[in-house]
Design a protein around this motif. Structure first.
Motif, PDB file in Angstrom:
ATOM      1  N   ARG A   1      -1.206  -9.101  25.853  1.00  0.00           N
ATOM      2  CA  ARG A   1      -0.944  -9.950  24.794  1.00  0.00           C
ATOM      3  C   ARG A   1      -0.181 -11.312  25.429  1.00  0.00           C
ATOM      4  O   ARG A   1      -0.424 -12.372  24.789  1.00  0.00           O
ATOM      5  CB  ARG A   1       0.198  -9.089  24.094  1.00  0.00           C
ATOM      6  CG  ARG A   1      -0.145  -8.269  23.031  1.00  0.00           C
ATOM      7  CD  ARG A   1       0.822  -7.598  22.041  1.00  0.00           C
ATOM      8  NE  ARG A   1       1.962  -7.034  22.802  1.00  0.00           N
ATOM      9  CZ  ARG A   1       1.880  -5.924  22.987  1.00  0.00           C
ATOM     10  NH1 ARG A   1       1.191  -5.135  22.608  1.00  0.00           N
ATOM     11  NH2 ARG A   1       3.124  -5.284  23.527  1.00  0.00           N
TER      12      ARG A   1
ATOM     13  N   TRP B   1      -5.351 -12.316  25.957  1.00  0.00           N
ATOM     14  CA  TRP B   1      -6.674 -11.687  25.954  1.00  0.00           C
ATOM     15  C   TRP B   1      -6.673 -10.597  25.133  1.00  0.00           C
ATOM     16  O   TRP B   1      -5.812  -9.939  24.679  1.00  0.00           O
ATOM     17  CB  TRP B   1      -6.639 -11.030  27.460  1.00  0.00           C
ATOM     18  CG  TRP B   1      -6.430 -11.741  28.615  1.00  0.00           C
ATOM     19  CD1 TRP B   1      -6.860 -13.112  28.804  1.00  0.00           C
ATOM     20  CD2 TRP B   1      -5.976 -11.472  29.928  1.00  0.00           C
ATOM     21  NE1 TRP B   1      -6.531 -13.397  29.949  1.00  0.00           N
ATOM     22  CE2 TRP B   1      -5.897 -12.388  30.832  1.00  0.00           C
ATOM     23  CE3 TRP B   1      -5.582 -10.312  30.441  1.00  0.00           C
ATOM     24  CZ2 TRP B   1      -5.657 -12.295  32.069  1.00  0.00           C
ATOM     25  CZ3 TRP B   1      -5.088 -10.112  31.787  1.00  0.00           C
ATOM     26  CH2 TRP B   1      -5.222 -11.095  32.602  1.00  0.00           C
ATOM     27  N   ASN B   2      -7.975 -10.772  24.402  1.00  0.00           N
ATOM     28  CA  ASN B   2      -8.369  -9.668  23.338  1.00  0.00           C
ATOM     29  C   ASN B   2      -8.615  -8.371  24.098  1.00  0.00           C
ATOM     30  O   ASN B   2      -9.124  -8.343  25.369  1.00  0.00           O
ATOM     31  CB  ASN B   2      -9.464 -10.086  22.561  1.00  0.00           C
ATOM     32  CG  ASN B   2      -9.244 -11.393  21.710  1.00  0.00           C
ATOM     33  OD1 ASN B   2      -8.265 -11.404  21.312  1.00  0.00           O
ATOM     34  ND2 ASN B   2     -10.128 -12.297  21.812  1.00  0.00           N
ATOM     35  N   TYR B   3      -8.211  -7.304  23.263  1.00  0.00           N
ATOM     36  CA  TYR B   3      -8.550  -6.128  23.828  1.00  0.00           C
ATOM     37  C   TYR B   3      -8.765  -4.982  22.692  1.00  0.00           C
ATOM     38  O   TYR B   3      -8.415  -5.402  21.534  1.00  0.00           O
ATOM     39  CB  TYR B   3      -7.354  -5.561  24.951  1.00  0.00           C
ATOM     40  CG  TYR B   3      -5.976  -5.207  24.310  1.00  0.00           C
ATOM     41  CD1 TYR B   3      -5.617  -4.046  23.781  1.00  0.00           C
ATOM     42  CD2 TYR B   3      -5.383  -6.504  24.285  1.00  0.00           C
ATOM     43  CE1 TYR B   3      -4.297  -4.105  23.125  1.00  0.00           C
ATOM     44  CE2 TYR B   3      -4.110  -6.660  23.481  1.00  0.00           C
ATOM     45  CZ  TYR B   3      -3.639  -5.112  22.850  1.00  0.00           C
ATOM     46  OH  TYR B   3      -2.424  -5.070  22.660  1.00  0.00           O
TER      47      TYR B   3
ATOM     48  N   ALA C   1     -11.650  -4.499  27.537  1.00  0.00           N
ATOM     49  CA  ALA C   1     -11.820  -5.902  27.277  1.00  0.00           C
ATOM     50  C   ALA C   1     -12.834  -6.693  27.834  1.00  0.00           C
ATOM     51  O   ALA C   1     -13.829  -6.147  28.875  1.00  0.00           O
ATOM     52  CB  ALA C   1     -10.602  -6.639  27.813  1.00  0.00           C
TER      53      ALA C   1
END
Length: 175
Positions: A15, A19-21, A32
């Motif tokens: 977070r 970063w997207n996950y 990711a």
């Protein structure tokens, strides 16, 4: 089921880095993907609470059942591993797929978000660095594959992107 302290630190690390996950249901694992210089790197990050350990693993999208290509890929992984100080490349012998694994044992049960971010950066960077070399192996056939010098392939520096130099006034964190 509540998250362990270590998995909560992994989530916080992602977070805070923006970063997207996606969480894997029922496990302390996230998935990711990162757009790197040469390729998209897909990885997963797993917490092993009882050991206070985090493992970051990326896998190559390329695989081969060709025994000669698999042997050359294994040689490539072995030669690169001799130069690494953090993490290692692995080959799944059955499907001829390359993996990069970076694991850290933490002295505290909560781990460290900055170290976890560094592990992710390292994993993405190493897998991206290998992507063009793996592609060369996969597209080389027959006598050319047998004659391909893995040592010479590793000495190529034209595939490594330039590291940006911070401008004066920028912080070391990469503004």
């Amino acid at each position: 089921m509540p998250h362990s302290e270590l998995f909560s630190t992994i989530l916080a690390a992602f977070r805070s880095a923006g970063w997207n996950y996606a969480e894997v249901e029922g496990r302390e694992v996230i998935r990711a993907g990162f757009e790197a210089h040469h390729t998209r790197v897909e990885l997963h990050v797993q917490a092993f609470e009882r050991l206070a350990t985090v493992s970051v693993v990326a896998e190559s999208p390329e695989m081969t059942e060709d025994p000669t290509k698999r042997e050359r890929l294994t040689e490539l992984a072995m030669r690169v591993n001799q130069t690494l100080t953090v993490g290692n490349f692995e080959i799944n012998w059955d499907d001829g797929r390359m993996y990069f694994r970076c694991t850290n044992l933490f002295p505290d049960p909560q781990g460290n978000a900055e170290i976890i971010q560094g592990m992710v950066h390292n994993t993405v960077g190493e897998m991206d660095r290998m992507a063009p070399l793996v592609a060369i192996l996969h597209r080389t056939e027959g006598p050319d594959l047998a004659a391909l010098s893995i040592e010479a392939l590793l000495e190529q520096d034209d595939l490594i992107p330039e590291v940006p130099v911070p401008k004066s006034g920028d912080s070391a964190a990469g503004k």
